[in-house]
Design a protein around this motif. Structure first.
Motif, PDB file in Angstrom:
ATOM      1  N   THR A 213       0.827  -1.204   0.000  1.00 43.07           N
ATOM      2  CA  THR A 213       0.000   0.000   0.000  1.00 43.07           C
ATOM      3  C   THR A 213       0.863   1.257   0.000  1.00 43.07           C
ATOM      4  OG1 THR A 213      -1.715  -1.185   1.234  1.00 43.07           O
ATOM      5  CG2 THR A 213      -1.853   1.217   1.196  1.00 43.07           C
ATOM      6  N   GLY A 214       1.985   1.206   0.699  1.00 43.64           N
ATOM      7  CA  GLY A 214       2.853   2.387   0.811  1.00 43.64           C
ATOM      8  C   GLY A 214       3.890   2.512  -0.278  1.00 43.64           C
ATOM      9  N   VAL A 215       3.872   1.622  -1.265  1.00 49.77           N
ATOM     10  CA  VAL A 215       4.819   1.713  -2.384  1.00 49.77           C
ATOM     11  C   VAL A 215       4.224   2.646  -3.435  1.00 49.77           C
ATOM     12  CG1 VAL A 215       6.028   0.443  -4.184  1.00 49.77           C
ATOM     13  CG2 VAL A 215       5.692  -0.596  -1.935  1.00 49.77           C
ATOM     14  N   PRO A 216       4.885   3.750  -3.756  1.00 50.46           N
ATOM     15  CA  PRO A 216       4.282   4.750  -4.659  1.00 50.46           C
ATOM     16  C   PRO A 216       4.033   4.242  -6.072  1.00 50.46           C
ATOM     17  CG  PRO A 216       6.586   5.274  -4.238  1.00 50.46           C
ATOM     18  CD  PRO A 216       6.216   4.169  -3.305  1.00 50.46           C
ATOM     19  N   THR A 217       4.987   3.528  -6.634  1.00 45.65           N
ATOM     20  CA  THR A 217       4.843   3.021  -7.998  1.00 45.65           C
ATOM     21  C   THR A 217       5.415   1.612  -8.076  1.00 45.65           C
ATOM     22  OG1 THR A 217       6.982   3.973  -8.656  1.00 45.65           O
ATOM     23  CG2 THR A 217       5.008   5.301  -9.062  1.00 45.65           C
ATOM     24  N   VAL A 218       4.885   0.860  -9.008  1.00 50.49           N
ATOM     25  CA  VAL A 218       5.399  -0.488  -9.252  1.00 50.49           C
ATOM     26  C   VAL A 218       5.739  -0.593 -10.731  1.00 50.49           C
ATOM     27  CG1 VAL A 218       4.867  -2.944  -9.265  1.00 50.49           C
ATOM     28  CG2 VAL A 218       4.058  -1.521  -7.385  1.00 50.49           C
ATOM     29  N   ASP A 219       7.016  -0.655 -11.035  1.00 48.87           N
ATOM     30  CA  ASP A 219       7.450  -0.828 -12.419  1.00 48.87           C
ATOM     31  C   ASP A 219       7.960  -2.262 -12.595  1.00 48.87           C
ATOM     32  OD1 ASP A 219       9.798  -0.784 -11.033  1.00 48.87           O
ATOM     33  OD2 ASP A 219      10.502   1.123 -11.826  1.00 48.87           O
ATOM     34  N   THR A 220       8.555  -2.504 -13.749  1.00 46.90           N
ATOM     35  CA  THR A 220       9.036  -3.863 -14.037  1.00 46.90           C
ATOM     36  C   THR A 220      10.075  -4.313 -13.022  1.00 46.90           C
ATOM     37  OG1 THR A 220       8.642  -3.477 -16.388  1.00 46.90           O
ATOM     38  CG2 THR A 220      10.037  -5.341 -15.804  1.00 46.90           C
ATOM     39  N   LEU A 221      10.997  -3.414 -12.667  1.00 51.78           N
ATOM     40  CA  LEU A 221      12.056  -3.768 -11.726  1.00 51.78           C
ATOM     41  C   LEU A 221      11.485  -4.055 -10.342  1.00 51.78           C
ATOM     42  CD1 LEU A 221      15.079  -4.117 -11.345  1.00 51.78           C
ATOM     43  CD2 LEU A 221      15.250  -1.687 -10.788  1.00 51.78           C
ATOM     44  N   THR A 222      10.536  -3.210  -9.898  1.00 52.88           N
ATOM     45  CA  THR A 222       9.912  -3.433  -8.592  1.00 52.88           C
ATOM     46  C   THR A 222       9.177  -4.767  -8.565  1.00 52.88           C
ATOM     47  OG1 THR A 222       9.622  -1.046  -8.321  1.00 52.88           O
ATOM     48  CG2 THR A 222       8.328  -2.477  -6.885  1.00 52.88           C
TER      49      THR A 222
END
Length: 295
Positions: A213-222
């Motif tokens: 919930t607290g992760v601002p963005t999720v990209d491929t690396l994340t």
């Protein structure tokens, strides 16, 4: 410069050591070395006197090469001072001024010797130039050690913050939660894995909930980092549920073509309910008894 000249310089500096120390401390004081309160006047005076003694010995035994063995003890002392000041929060300017503010007192001593003292008869104005180069090199060495020490402090603090920001919480017997806040990078993923896997072993957990919930963005690396964390937990015998996927993050992952291949839930509460059901437990709303209802 010939070694004989450096011997003469060492002799002159030793003869005027008291005056040099006095002028040096005065310049450091005017530069604000004592204003921060991180170092006391007595301690600074002790450091200056000890450094000046080592510098005189080094000059007398060398040809002015700051990297030679004659200056080993000088460099050791500068290393200790630089590391200590980096930890104490001194600025680069405050640290560098310890060396560079010594130039003027040394030049003043050499000037007095060449004009008045017999011991300075073999010296001229050009002989002070190698001393300038020597102090410059020692000053640069001081800054290199200081910068390296600062980087080590920053790395250590980053690791400590990463550990504090990735707590593993026991929600129920056999159920753990790992709330993530902020950016998930490679270094932090390693800390997350270590904390989660250790908690799975310690608590004998069967299910681990990773809440983003607290992760601002999720990209491929994340997403790759999350997949690695889930895979590591599975190898330890614990099933994983990812919660906290917001609509924006879901859209981004769809556009990127990212597949987590793991059960996901919108909220931590939903993930906990699913985890309890997998363990054969249900959440039932308690009904108030008759007396409590009358009240």
């Amino acid at each position: 410069m010939a070694g004989k000249t450096f011997e003469n310089i060492a002799r002159i500096v030793a003869a005027h050591q008291g005056k040099i120390l006095e002028e040096w401390l005065d310049l450091l004081s005017k530069a604000g070395a004592l204003e921060s309160g991180r170092i006391k006047e007595a301690e600074l005076k002790t450091q200056c006197r000890a450094f000046l003694d080592l510098l005189i010995n080094g000059i007398a035994q060398s040809n002015g090469d700051a990297s030679s063995s004659a200056f080993d003890r000088v460099r050791d002392m500068l290393s200790d001072i630089s590391r200590t000041r980096a930890i104490q929060g001194f600025t680069p300017t405050e640290t560098a001024s310890f060396i560079f503010s010594l130039k003027q007192p040394l030049f003043n001593a050499l000037k007095r010797a060449t004009t008045a003292d017999k011991s300075g008869a073999d010296l001229n104005a050009e002989d002070s130039w190698p001393v300038t180069l020597l102090l410059d090199r020692l000053g640069l060495y001081t800054m290199e050690v200081f910068q390296k020490a600062r980087e080590e402090v920053i790395v250590r603090q980053s690791r400590e913050i990463a550990e504090l920001s990735t707590p593993v919480v026991k929600l129920w017997d056999g159920i753990l939660a790992l709330p993530l806040i902020g950016t998930v990078d490679s270094e932090r993923t390693q800390v997350v894995m270590e904390n989660l896997l250790q908690a799975i072993v310690d608590q004998a957990a069967e299910i681990a909930i990773v809440d983003i919930t607290g992760v601002p963005t999720v990209d491929t690396l994340t997403a790759q980092h999350l997949i690695k964390t889930v895979a590591a937990a599975r190898l330890m015998g614990a099933d994983c549920i990812i919660s906290g996927i917001r609509p924006q993050i879901a859209q981004t992952m769809v556009h990127l073509g990212v597949e987590l291949n793991v059960t996901t839930k919108a909220t931590l509460a939903d993930a906990l309910q699913l985890a309890l059901s997998r363990l054969g437990k249900n959440i039932i709303q308690a009904r108030p008894d008759s007396q409590a209802a009358r009240r």
